[in-house]
Design a protein around this motif. Structure first.
Motif, PDB file in Angstrom:
ATOM      1  N   MET A   1       0.840  -1.192   0.000  1.00 46.63           N
ATOM      2  CA  MET A   1       0.000   0.000   0.000  1.00 46.63           C
ATOM      3  C   MET A   1       0.878   1.247   0.000  1.00 46.63           C
ATOM      4  N   VAL A   2       0.471   2.205  -0.778  1.00 50.87           N
ATOM      5  CA  VAL A   2       1.156   3.484  -0.837  1.00 50.87           C
ATOM      6  C   VAL A   2       0.185   4.543  -0.324  1.00 50.87           C
ATOM      7  N   PRO A   3       0.602   5.338   0.655  1.00 53.40           N
ATOM      8  CA  PRO A   3      -0.271   6.434   1.082  1.00 53.40           C
ATOM      9  C   PRO A   3      -0.520   7.397  -0.079  1.00 53.40           C
ATOM     10  N   ARG A   4      -1.712   7.922  -0.179  1.00 53.37           N
ATOM     11  CA  ARG A   4      -2.083   8.823  -1.278  1.00 53.37           C
ATOM     12  C   ARG A   4      -1.089   9.976  -1.398  1.00 53.37           C
ATOM     13  N   ALA A   5      -0.624  10.503  -0.285  1.00 52.05           N
ATOM     14  CA  ALA A   5       0.285  11.647  -0.292  1.00 52.05           C
ATOM     15  C   ALA A   5       1.653  11.326  -0.894  1.00 52.05           C
ATOM     16  N   GLU A   6       1.978  10.041  -1.046  1.00 51.28           N
ATOM     17  CA  GLU A   6       3.291   9.642  -1.563  1.00 51.28           C
ATOM     18  C   GLU A   6       3.274   9.202  -3.025  1.00 51.28           C
ATOM     19  N   ASP A  29     -15.241  -3.866  -5.753  1.00 52.29           N
ATOM     20  CA  ASP A  29     -16.061  -4.081  -4.564  1.00 52.29           C
ATOM     21  C   ASP A  29     -16.258  -5.552  -4.229  1.00 52.29           C
ATOM     22  N   LEU A  30     -16.518  -6.365  -5.200  1.00 52.62           N
ATOM     23  CA  LEU A  30     -16.643  -7.808  -5.006  1.00 52.62           C
ATOM     24  C   LEU A  30     -15.771  -8.422  -6.086  1.00 52.62           C
ATOM     25  N   PHE A  31     -14.568  -8.777  -5.714  1.00 52.96           N
ATOM     26  CA  PHE A  31     -13.543  -9.177  -6.664  1.00 52.96           C
ATOM     27  C   PHE A  31     -13.990 -10.390  -7.478  1.00 52.96           C
ATOM     28  N   HIS A  32     -13.900 -10.301  -8.807  1.00 53.49           N
ATOM     29  CA  HIS A  32     -14.330 -11.382  -9.688  1.00 53.49           C
ATOM     30  C   HIS A  32     -13.363 -11.535 -10.855  1.00 53.49           C
ATOM     31  N   VAL A  33     -13.606 -12.532 -11.692  1.00 54.79           N
ATOM     32  CA  VAL A  33     -12.688 -12.878 -12.774  1.00 54.79           C
ATOM     33  C   VAL A  33     -12.485 -11.722 -13.757  1.00 54.79           C
ATOM     34  N   LEU A  62     -20.582   6.595  -6.266  1.00 54.92           N
ATOM     35  CA  LEU A  62     -20.668   6.066  -7.622  1.00 54.92           C
ATOM     36  C   LEU A  62     -21.697   4.951  -7.768  1.00 54.92           C
ATOM     37  N   LYS A  63     -21.804   4.072  -6.767  1.00 50.54           N
ATOM     38  CA  LYS A  63     -22.613   2.854  -6.893  1.00 50.54           C
ATOM     39  C   LYS A  63     -23.931   2.893  -6.135  1.00 50.54           C
ATOM     40  N   GLY A  64     -24.045   3.782  -5.154  1.00 50.08           N
ATOM     41  CA  GLY A  64     -25.300   3.911  -4.440  1.00 50.08           C
ATOM     42  C   GLY A  64     -25.301   3.302  -3.048  1.00 50.08           C
ATOM     43  N   LYS A  65     -26.466   3.429  -2.410  1.00 47.00           N
ATOM     44  CA  LYS A  65     -26.649   2.953  -1.044  1.00 47.00           C
ATOM     45  C   LYS A  65     -26.368   1.452  -0.937  1.00 47.00           C
ATOM     46  N   GLY A  66     -25.741   1.071   0.167  1.00 42.69           N
ATOM     47  CA  GLY A  66     -25.424  -0.326   0.396  1.00 42.69           C
ATOM     48  C   GLY A  66     -24.075  -0.755  -0.163  1.00 42.69           C
ATOM     49  N   ARG A  67     -23.399   0.144  -0.837  1.00 39.41           N
ATOM     50  CA  ARG A  67     -22.094  -0.149  -1.394  1.00 39.41           C
ATOM     51  C   ARG A  67     -21.084   0.790  -0.751  1.00 39.41           C
ATOM     52  N   PRO A  68     -19.879   0.386  -0.573  1.00 37.83           N
ATOM     53  CA  PRO A  68     -19.305  -0.883  -0.982  1.00 37.83           C
ATOM     54  C   PRO A  68     -19.680  -2.022  -0.032  1.00 37.83           C
ATOM     55  N   LEU A  69     -19.510  -3.228  -0.519  1.00 39.80           N
ATOM     56  CA  LEU A  69     -19.720  -4.406   0.313  1.00 39.80           C
ATOM     57  C   LEU A  69     -18.515  -4.640   1.220  1.00 39.80           C
ATOM     58  N   LEU A  70     -17.337  -4.428   0.671  1.00 37.47           N
ATOM     59  CA  LEU A  70     -16.086  -4.599   1.417  1.00 37.47           C
ATOM     60  C   LEU A  70     -15.451  -3.235   1.662  1.00 37.47           C
ATOM     61  N   ARG A  71     -14.896  -3.066   2.832  1.00 40.69           N
ATOM     62  CA  ARG A  71     -14.249  -1.803   3.188  1.00 40.69           C
ATOM     63  C   ARG A  71     -13.013  -1.598   2.314  1.00 40.69           C
ATOM     64  N   GLU A  72     -12.640  -0.347   2.140  1.00 39.82           N
ATOM     65  CA  GLU A  72     -11.522   0.001   1.261  1.00 39.82           C
ATOM     66  C   GLU A  72     -10.224  -0.715   1.625  1.00 39.82           C
ATOM     67  N   GLU A  73      -9.956  -0.878   2.917  1.00 42.11           N
ATOM     68  CA  GLU A  73      -8.720  -1.555   3.330  1.00 42.11           C
ATOM     69  C   GLU A  73      -8.707  -3.009   2.880  1.00 42.11           C
ATOM     70  N   ALA A  74      -9.857  -3.679   2.964  1.00 37.27           N
ATOM     71  CA  ALA A  74      -9.955  -5.078   2.536  1.00 37.27           C
ATOM     72  C   ALA A  74      -9.800  -5.185   1.022  1.00 37.27           C
ATOM     73  N   ARG A  75     -10.444  -4.283   0.290  1.00 33.95           N
ATOM     74  CA  ARG A  75     -10.327  -4.305  -1.166  1.00 33.95           C
ATOM     75  C   ARG A  75      -8.881  -4.060  -1.588  1.00 33.95           C
ATOM     76  N   GLU A  77      -6.169  -4.679   0.179  1.00 33.93           N
ATOM     77  CA  GLU A  77      -5.343  -5.830   0.559  1.00 33.93           C
ATOM     78  C   GLU A  77      -5.500  -6.987  -0.431  1.00 33.93           C
ATOM     79  N   LEU A  78      -6.715  -7.226  -0.886  1.00 37.52           N
ATOM     80  CA  LEU A  78      -6.941  -8.264  -1.885  1.00 37.52           C
ATOM     81  C   LEU A  78      -6.166  -7.967  -3.167  1.00 37.52           C
ATOM     82  N   LEU A  79      -6.203  -6.729  -3.602  1.00 40.31           N
ATOM     83  CA  LEU A  79      -5.486  -6.346  -4.814  1.00 40.31           C
ATOM     84  C   LEU A  79      -3.979  -6.460  -4.634  1.00 40.31           C
ATOM     85  N   ALA A  80      -3.491  -6.025  -3.487  1.00 46.99           N
ATOM     86  CA  ALA A  80      -2.051  -6.071  -3.220  1.00 46.99           C
ATOM     87  C   ALA A  80      -1.530  -7.506  -3.218  1.00 46.99           C
ATOM     88  N   ALA A  81      -2.393  -8.472  -2.936  1.00 44.78           N
ATOM     89  CA  ALA A  81      -1.985  -9.877  -2.903  1.00 44.78           C
ATOM     90  C   ALA A  81      -1.828 -10.474  -4.302  1.00 44.78           C
TER      91      ALA A  81
END
Length: 158
Positions: A1-6, A29-33, A62-75, A77-81
């Motif tokens: 992860m890179v802080p936005r300021a960097e 938001d919900l990682f898929h193929v 952007l997506k409306g009420k009830g979104r995101p399903l996963l918090r930004e930190e989780a999303r 972390e999944l991408l960083a993996a």
């Protein structure tokens, strides 16, 4: 992860090392193929892939009420993996224009739900000689479709 300021310093460092910098972004938001294919296609465009992840606030906008399903930190972390992803940064804007101005990538990748002409940040990227490239498979996968399928299955089970 890179802080936005960097992000600006990261871009300078990578370009100074002679690397071709690629930027891709999304809500993821919900990682898929479709996301996997988009990011792998983006990675093929250069030496280093930096992925921008929309913040929780911007996803809801952007997506409306009830979104995101996963918090930004989780999303993030999944991408960083993912092996194809080198850096991940969370950003809070409706478009990626500001983070692109800071990073100044050689290539800005968007998915096949765009054309080069419809990428909102295309002129920003072109202003320093960057390119916009459409990558990934045809848009047959979406979080919205997965959620609709889950809702449909829920109805059947009740």
């Amino acid at each position: 992860m890179v802080p936005r300021a960097e992000v600006a310093a990261l871009g300078e460092h990578l370009r100074g090392a002679g690397l071709t910098v690629v930027f891709a972004n999304g809500c993821f938001d919900l990682f898929h193929v479709g996301h996997v294919r988009y990011l792998e296609g983006a990675r093929q465009q250069g030496d280093v892939l930096v992925v921008g992840v929309n913040s929780d606030r911007s996803v809801q906008e952007l997506k409306g009420k009830g979104r995101p399903l996963l918090r930004e930190e989780a999303r993030a972390e999944l991408l960083a993996a993912m092996e194809c992803v080198d850096y991940v940064v969370i950003f809070d804007d409706a478009t990626a224009a500001e983070i692109l101005r800071d990073l100044r990538p050689d290539v800005h990748c968007k998915g096949t739900d765009y054309t080069e002409a419809t990428v909102p940040e295309r002129e920003v990227v072109r202003s320093w000689g960057g390119r916009v490239v459409i990558v990934g498979d045809p848009k047959r996968h979406s979080t919205r479709d997965v959620l609709a399928r889950i809702a449909q299955l829920n109805k059947v089970e009740k």
